[in-house]
Design a protein around this motif. Structure first.
Motif: not given
Length: 280
Positions: A1-26
């Protein structure tokens, strides 16, 4: 699964919480799968499977199938999380995360072959939406937001329109399926329409909220929504700069949901309070 640009986990994103990255991806993947099922699997002889609040408040076999797909996918990856789904999924979970799911928002549109329907998936932490995804297959659009990370349509960051005066505002709304409530809602609209640019009724609360976020509407309000109708869309609208709430000083709820650009929110909320839009 690929996280869209601008989303948590992409370059420059203000959100860095690994849990939120996981939840968004799912949520993105679950929304994509359910959207594809609904788009590609709709039978030509689609029929009503059951009704809810009234004979015109319908559920199809595809609503049920989409919810099973989403809840099964999420349970496979995060079995400790809670679930709340429109078509009956309900479990408390033990992780502090609860998924709030509308597998097919805009069922009547879907039943009639109209394109305005969506899959809405939100993740709540401590009762607050922290991730929201609204997949709109027949538009080819995926709206998503993470609390504190902005709202996005694909890789484009969203922002509400600059606020017009109320008499120049394009306002979305919706109507309940209970006849007595619909009659009062029609009365409110009759009083509102001379005061605004125009009224739109799309048939999907999740999409209407996203359209406020995308600048396609100046405001949206409705009475009688459930948590799954607004959990994702409300977050997306707020992260795009909209104000959201219900009656003055209150949060969005079943009584009233309102989302609007800052300059429209106050005057429209005042009108809706005076017009009794929050009661039958």
């Amino acid at each position: 699964m690929t996280v869209p640009p601008g989303s948590p986990g992409s370059p420059g994103s203000p959100a860095t919480d690994p849990l939120l990255r996981e939840l968004l991806d799912l949520a993105l993947e679950a929304g994509r799968r359910a959207g594809a099922l609904l788009r590609d699997g709709r039978p030509d002889d689609l029929a009503v499977a059951k009704t809810k609040t009234s004979p015109i408040d319908v559920v199809t076999e595809m609503d049920i199938a989409a919810e099973k797909l989403i809840t099964g996918f999420l349970a496979e990856h995060r079995p400790q999380d809670g679930l709340l789904g429109e078509e009956g999924a309900a479990s408390p979970g033990t992780s502090g995360i609860r998924w709030v799911i509308d597998p097919l928002d805009g069922t009547v549109n879907y039943l009639y072959g109209l394109p305005t329907w969506a899959v809405s998936i939100a993740a709540e932490r401590d009762g607050e939406s922290v991730v929201g995804v609204v997949e709109v297959p027949l538009r080819g659009e995926t709206f998503h937001a993470v609390r504190g990370g902005g709202a996005w349509l694909g890789d484009r960051r969203l922002a509400v329109r600059p606020s017009p005066e109320l008499d120049q505002a394009l306002v979305g709304t919706g109507f309940a399926y209970v006849q007595t409530r619909r009659a009062h809602q029609a009365d409110v609209v009759q009083r509102l329409i001379p005061r605004v640019r125009d009224i739109r009724r799309g048939g999907s609360a999740a999409i209407d909220l996203c359209d406020v976020a995308a600048g396609r509407l100046d405001a949206y309000y409705e009475r009688g929504l459930n948590p799954w109708d607004l959990a994702a869309g409300d977050l997306i609208a707020r992260e795009a700069g909209a104000l959201t709430g219900g009656r003055p000083g209150e949060r969005a709820s079943g009584e009233l949901v309102l989302a609007a650009s800052e300059g429209v929110f106050g005057p429209l909320q005042e009108f809706l309070e005076e017009a009794g839009a929050w009661h039958d």
